[in-house]
Motif scaffolding. Structure first.
Motif, mmCIF file in Angstrom:
data_model
loop_
_atom_site.group_PDB
_atom_site.id
_atom_site.type_symbol
_atom_site.label_atom_id
_atom_site.label_comp_id
_atom_site.label_asym_id
_atom_site.label_seq_id
_atom_site.Cartn_x
_atom_site.Cartn_y
_atom_site.Cartn_z
ATOM 1 N N ASP A 269 0.806 -1.212 0.000
ATOM 2 C CA ASP A 269 0.000 0.000 0.000
ATOM 3 C C ASP A 269 0.843 1.268 0.000
ATOM 4 O O ASP A 269 0.310 2.367 -0.208
ATOM 5 C CB ASP A 269 -0.945 0.007 1.208
ATOM 6 N N LYS A 270 2.151 1.148 0.206
ATOM 7 C CA LYS A 270 3.054 2.300 0.134
ATOM 8 C C LYS A 270 3.655 2.453 -1.252
ATOM 9 O O LYS A 270 3.926 3.573 -1.700
ATOM 10 C CB LYS A 270 4.181 2.162 1.168
ATOM 11 N N ILE A 271 3.883 1.335 -1.933
ATOM 12 C CA ILE A 271 4.523 1.410 -3.250
ATOM 13 C C ILE A 271 3.518 1.710 -4.357
ATOM 14 O O ILE A 271 3.842 2.414 -5.323
ATOM 15 C CB ILE A 271 5.321 0.121 -3.551
ATOM 16 N N LEU A 272 2.274 1.237 -4.228
ATOM 17 C CA LEU A 272 1.283 1.475 -5.279
ATOM 18 C C LEU A 272 1.046 2.968 -5.534
ATOM 19 O O LEU A 272 1.019 3.396 -6.701
ATOM 20 C CB LEU A 272 -0.029 0.774 -4.948
ATOM 21 N N PRO A 273 0.881 3.805 -4.497
ATOM 22 C CA PRO A 273 0.672 5.237 -4.769
ATOM 23 C C PRO A 273 1.840 5.880 -5.506
ATOM 24 O O PRO A 273 1.634 6.819 -6.286
ATOM 25 C CB PRO A 273 0.498 5.840 -3.366
ATOM 26 N N ILE A 274 3.051 5.388 -5.275
ATOM 27 C CA ILE A 274 4.207 5.936 -6.001
ATOM 28 C C ILE A 274 4.078 5.619 -7.490
ATOM 29 O O ILE A 274 4.290 6.483 -8.348
ATOM 30 C CB ILE A 274 5.518 5.367 -5.432
ATOM 31 N N LEU A 275 3.702 4.370 -7.808
ATOM 32 C CA LEU A 275 3.522 4.004 -9.213
ATOM 33 C C LEU A 275 2.406 4.834 -9.846
ATOM 34 O O LEU A 275 2.530 5.290 -10.991
ATOM 35 C CB LEU A 275 3.187 2.516 -9.329
ATOM 36 N N TYR A 276 1.329 5.064 -9.093
ATOM 37 C CA TYR A 276 0.187 5.800 -9.638
ATOM 38 C C TYR A 276 0.511 7.280 -9.863
ATOM 39 O O TYR A 276 -0.181 7.952 -10.639
ATOM 40 C CB TYR A 276 -1.013 5.687 -8.706
ATOM 41 N N SER A 277 1.530 7.785 -9.198
ATOM 42 C CA SER A 277 1.880 9.198 -9.340
ATOM 43 C C SER A 277 2.747 9.466 -10.567
ATOM 44 O O SER A 277 3.125 10.610 -10.815
ATOM 45 C CB SER A 277 2.603 9.687 -8.077
ATOM 46 N N HIS A 278 3.051 8.415 -11.323
ATOM 47 C CA HIS A 278 3.876 8.560 -12.521
ATOM 48 C C HIS A 278 3.140 7.990 -13.729
ATOM 49 O O HIS A 278 2.413 7.005 -13.619
ATOM 50 C CB HIS A 278 5.213 7.847 -12.332
ATOM 51 N N LYS A 279 3.381 8.585 -14.883
ATOM 52 C CA LYS A 279 2.730 8.142 -16.113
ATOM 53 C C LYS A 279 3.489 7.032 -16.827
ATOM 54 O O LYS A 279 2.965 6.409 -17.739
ATOM 55 C CB LYS A 279 2.569 9.323 -17.070
ATOM 56 N N CYS A 280 4.733 6.791 -16.408
ATOM 57 C CA CYS A 280 5.626 5.942 -17.187
ATOM 58 C C CYS A 280 5.448 4.447 -16.949
ATOM 59 O O CYS A 280 5.810 3.629 -17.800
ATOM 60 C CB CYS A 280 7.082 6.320 -16.895
ATOM 61 N N VAL A 281 4.890 4.032 -15.805
ATOM 62 C CA VAL A 281 4.857 2.612 -15.451
ATOM 63 C C VAL A 281 3.784 1.883 -16.260
ATOM 64 O O VAL A 281 2.614 2.273 -16.250
ATOM 65 C CB VAL A 281 4.595 2.415 -13.947
ATOM 66 N N VAL A 282 4.191 0.828 -16.955
ATOM 67 C CA VAL A 282 3.244 0.058 -17.767
ATOM 68 C C VAL A 282 3.011 -1.352 -17.233
ATOM 69 O O VAL A 282 1.966 -1.961 -17.498
ATOM 70 C CB VAL A 282 3.699 -0.023 -19.241
ATOM 71 N N CYS A 283 3.982 -1.902 -16.477
ATOM 72 C CA CYS A 283 3.833 -3.296 -16.036
ATOM 73 C C CYS A 283 4.654 -3.549 -14.783
ATOM 74 O O CYS A 283 5.755 -2.996 -14.633
ATOM 75 C CB CYS A 283 4.283 -4.242 -17.152
ATOM 76 N N PHE A 284 4.100 -4.366 -13.885
ATOM 77 C CA PHE A 284 4.815 -4.845 -12.700
ATOM 78 C C PHE A 284 4.818 -6.370 -12.760
ATOM 79 O O PHE A 284 3.763 -6.998 -12.743
ATOM 80 C CB PHE A 284 4.148 -4.361 -11.416
ATOM 81 N N MET A 285 6.016 -6.966 -12.838
ATOM 82 C CA MET A 285 6.145 -8.420 -12.941
ATOM 83 C C MET A 285 6.686 -8.999 -11.643
ATOM 84 O O MET A 285 7.593 -8.429 -11.027
ATOM 85 C CB MET A 285 7.082 -8.795 -14.088
ATOM 86 N N ALA A 286 6.141 -10.151 -11.246
ATOM 87 C CA ALA A 286 6.564 -10.789 -9.996
ATOM 88 C C ALA A 286 6.429 -12.304 -10.120
ATOM 89 O O ALA A 286 5.861 -12.825 -11.080
ATOM 90 C CB ALA A 286 5.723 -10.273 -8.829
ATOM 91 N N GLY A 287 6.952 -12.988 -9.116
ATOM 92 C CA GLY A 287 6.807 -14.428 -8.990
ATOM 93 C C GLY A 287 6.169 -14.732 -7.649
ATOM 94 O O GLY A 287 5.151 -14.161 -7.288
ATOM 95 N N HIS A 288 6.767 -15.663 -6.871
ATOM 96 C CA HIS A 288 6.403 -15.923 -5.474
ATOM 97 C C HIS A 288 5.112 -16.726 -5.317
ATOM 98 O O HIS A 288 5.088 -17.715 -4.586
ATOM 99 C CB HIS A 288 6.311 -14.601 -4.717
ATOM 100 N N ASP A 289 4.010 -16.299 -5.949
ATOM 101 C CA ASP A 289 2.759 -17.054 -5.916
ATOM 102 C C ASP A 289 2.804 -18.046 -7.073
ATOM 103 O O ASP A 289 2.653 -17.661 -8.234
ATOM 104 C CB ASP A 289 1.569 -16.105 -6.061
ATOM 105 N N HIS A 290 2.969 -19.331 -6.762
ATOM 106 C CA HIS A 290 3.192 -20.335 -7.809
ATOM 107 C C HIS A 290 1.970 -20.557 -8.692
ATOM 108 O O HIS A 290 2.086 -21.163 -9.767
ATOM 109 C CB HIS A 290 3.628 -21.658 -7.167
ATOM 110 N N ASP A 291 0.809 -20.080 -8.257
ATOM 111 C CA ASP A 291 -0.392 -20.170 -9.086
ATOM 112 C C ASP A 291 -0.480 -19.024 -10.087
ATOM 113 O O ASP A 291 -1.309 -19.041 -10.990
ATOM 114 C CB ASP A 291 -1.653 -20.156 -8.222
ATOM 115 N N GLY A 292 0.363 -18.018 -9.894
ATOM 116 C CA GLY A 292 0.352 -16.873 -10.784
ATOM 117 C C GLY A 292 -0.884 -16.009 -10.604
ATOM 118 O O GLY A 292 -1.742 -16.256 -9.751
#
Length: 345
Positions: A269-292
């Protein structure tokens, strides 16, 4: 073999992606909760097949320019087996068959096997492939030189594989009780955070709470320090100014609709507002949840959580190739990974 979508035009560049290999030279077994089967040796076969597929493309414009490895490259069992270094060498040798750079993300299983200091000295440290120091216009008339000196213990960097595109690798275990020296300030802060939310003696067990989101406060998760969030904000400011499109990679997902709650970053909940404050972010990729998982949020950011190779049975696959165009990214998945078209806002 899965039938793939036809490309309309030649991509600007291409990259391979794979998550949660968790290789170990041991028989199949179950996860921590004894509910899911893991195929420890077979995951190496999946990686080998992925590298051969990535390397066989003859058209250089379609051959991956790099591989994005989203964390948990070897399993924590290797430490019990005294095989951490041997397992890592085995996996890195497999990656060595790909004639392109590999950008490694660090996950919880990296820290089960190695200390943070050991990881920085290992083949999993791909920070040198990024831009550790560059001049950026932060405010009009003011230039700031960005250095790693203030973040030298944080595994985060960025790189540009093509004009007008930037990739950022984040350290999701910057705040964590694994991988940090127990005498360090960040370890103490992290322990305080998790104990405020998780009353269980076994901290890998999520707290029983009406608010299911509280389940993210477990030992195998972590979060981003304010220091790293400030650094991310500066890099995104620069990307905005330079009209770049940005893809961010982390082991831990950050959107509640892109993964199981128990696999979310502590301070998503702290990192999402930072992404929303910029126009440049198009994708966030991650792993960890093996079900995707996958979710496109209200800002148009695609949150893609890749399914894990470790829980893919023999004769199956779990990797993908991403073709990047001016207006979209096209994921061509193999096996458990679905094809997906991600349009840019």
């Amino acid at each position: 073999m899965k039938e793939h979508m036809e490309d309309e035009v030649t991509p600007l560049f291409t990259f391979g992606v794979i998550a949660d290999i968790q290789y170990a030279d041991k028989d199949n077994g179950y996860n921590f909760h004894h509910t899911r089967m893991r195929y420890y040796r077979n995951s190496l076969q999946i990686l080998g097949h992925a590298c051969r597929c990535w390397d066989v493309e003859e058209d250089p414009r379609r051959r991956p320019a790099f591989i994005l490895q989203l964390g948990d490259v070897i399993d924590g069992y290797n430490r019990e087996l005294g095989a951490s270094e041997r397992a890592l060498r085995t996996v890195l040798q497999e990656f060595g068959d790909c004639a392109v750079p590999v950008h490694h993300v660090w996950g919880n299983h990296e820290f089960y096997n190695f200390s943070r200091e050991e990881l920085f000295q290992s083949g999993l440290n791909s920070r040198d492939k990024g831009e550790g120091e560059r001049e950026e216009n932060v405010n009009v008339g003011e230039k700031v030189r960005e250095k790693f000196s203030s973040m030298e213990e944080v595994y985060a960097y960025h790189f540009s594989p093509a004009p007008n595109f930037r990739f950022i690798v984040l350290d999701a275990y910057d705040m964590s009780i694994i991988g940090r020296n127990q005498r360090s300030e960040k370890y103490k802060q992290s322990m305080t955070i998790i104990l405020e939310h998780n009353p269980n003696e076994e901290l890998n067990m999520p707290p029983s709470n009406i608010d299911a989101l509280e389940g993210r406060y477990v030992k195998f998760n972590g979060g981003f320090s304010q220091e790293q969030l400030d650094w991310l904000d500066r890099v995104l400011n620069s990307a905005d100014e330079n009209k770049e499109k940005v893809v961010i990679a982390s082991h831990i997902p950050i959107h509640p609709f892109s993964a199981d709650y128990v696999c979310l970053a502590w301070n998503y909940d702290k990192i999402l507002p930072i992404l929303y404050s910029h126009k440049c972010v198009v994708c966030f990729m991650a792993g960890h949840d093996h079900d995707g998982g996958y979710f496109k949020d209200e800002s148009g950011i695609h949150h893609l959580t890749l399914k894990g190779a470790i829980e893919t049975p023999p004769l199956g696959d779990a990797f993908g190739t991403v073709f990047v165009y001016e207006d979209k990214m096209v994921l061509r998945g193999r096996g458990r990974i679905s094809d997906r078209v991600m349009m840019f806002q």
